[in-house]
Each structure stands twice: as C-alpha cells, then as structure tokens.
Design a protein around this motif. Structure first.
Motif, PDB file in Angstrom:
ATOM      1  N   ASP A   1      -7.551   5.317  -4.954  1.00 25.27           N
ATOM      2  CA  ASP A   1      -8.334   6.455  -4.467  1.00 25.27           C
ATOM      3  C   ASP A   1      -7.806   7.719  -5.129  1.00 25.27           C
TER       4      ASP A   1
ATOM      5  N   SER B   1      -1.679  10.711  -0.144  1.00 28.34           N
ATOM      6  CA  SER B   1      -2.760  11.684  -0.014  1.00 28.34           C
ATOM      7  C   SER B   1      -2.239  12.989   0.586  1.00 28.34           C
TER       8      SER B   1
ATOM      9  N   ARG C   1       0.850  -1.189   0.000  1.00 31.66           N
ATOM     10  CA  ARG C   1       0.000   0.000   0.000  1.00 31.66           C
ATOM     11  C   ARG C   1       0.881   1.231   0.000  1.00 31.66           C
TER      12      ARG C   1
ATOM     13  N   ASN D   1      -3.449   5.381  -2.418  1.00 33.38           N
ATOM     14  CA  ASN D   1      -4.304   6.486  -2.015  1.00 33.38           C
ATOM     15  C   ASN D   1      -3.598   7.762  -2.473  1.00 33.38           C
TER      16      ASN D   1
ATOM     17  N   ASP E   1       0.473   5.457   0.433  1.00 39.56           N
ATOM     18  CA  ASP E   1      -0.399   6.579   0.763  1.00 39.56           C
ATOM     19  C   ASP E   1       0.298   7.881   0.396  1.00 39.56           C
TER      20      ASP E   1
ATOM     21  N   GLU F   1      -2.239  -1.084  -3.885  1.00 38.50           N
ATOM     22  CA  GLU F   1      -3.208  -0.121  -3.370  1.00 38.50           C
ATOM     23  C   GLU F   1      -2.555   1.247  -3.299  1.00 38.50           C
TER      24      GLU F   1
ATOM     25  N   SER G   1      -5.480  10.653  -2.941  1.00 41.64           N
ATOM     26  CA  SER G   1      -6.565  11.613  -2.787  1.00 41.64           C
ATOM     27  C   SER G   1      -6.043  12.985  -2.359  1.00 41.64           C
TER      28      SER G   1
END
Length: 85
Positions: free
Chosen positions: A56, A7, A3, A33, A5, A31, A35
């Motif tokens: 995302d 964001s 994952r 993210n 991230d 995965e 965002s």
C-alpha cells in the motif's frame, strides 16, 4: 509471512531507500502498508523488494506515470496507489 505497518510515520524518500534495503534483507515481510507518507520515487525500490506480495503506497506524492511501469516487474499480487499524482 509478516506484515509491517508504517503508515502515517512521516517517512521521506531517503527513508524509503533505507526501507527498500531492509526489505531485501528480510524476506519474511510480505505485506507492507506505507500509506500516507512522502516516499516519492523510492517507492520503485520498495516495490522491487522481491518478498512483497501486498503493498500500500497510497497518498505518498508519487507520480504514477513515472512509478507505474516499474511496478509491473514485481511479484506483487495487490498494490494500492490511490491518492497519488
């Protein structure tokens, strides 16, 4: 699977192009993210990273009418486009 991230990092469309290339070379990221950035149309390239299963892209100033048709040709099982144009 991994994952990532990213964001709220202030990423721009140029950053998105670089990120898309990095994702294509790293199949362990499944995965992402991304965002609350400003990735614009580079989201199409990011979504095309074949290893991604969950993505995302909410709140990224995307024009959904332009981006959405390209996203159907991916291996994504979860996609968040909330808060875009």
């Amino acid at each position: 699977h991994g994952r990532l991230d990213l964001s709220n990092r202030g990423l721009t469309e140029n950053d998105g192009v670089i990120l898309a290339e990095a994702l294509k070379q790293n199949p362990y990221i499944t995965e992402l993210n991304a965002s609350h950035n400003d990735l614009g149309h580079s989201a199409v390239d990011i979504a095309g990273a074949s290893s991604l299963k969950k993505l995302d892209l909410s709140h990224n100033n995307l024009l959904a009418n332009y981006v959405t048709p390209y996203l159907y040709n991916t291996n994504l099982i979860a996609l968040n486009l909330e808060g875009n144009g």
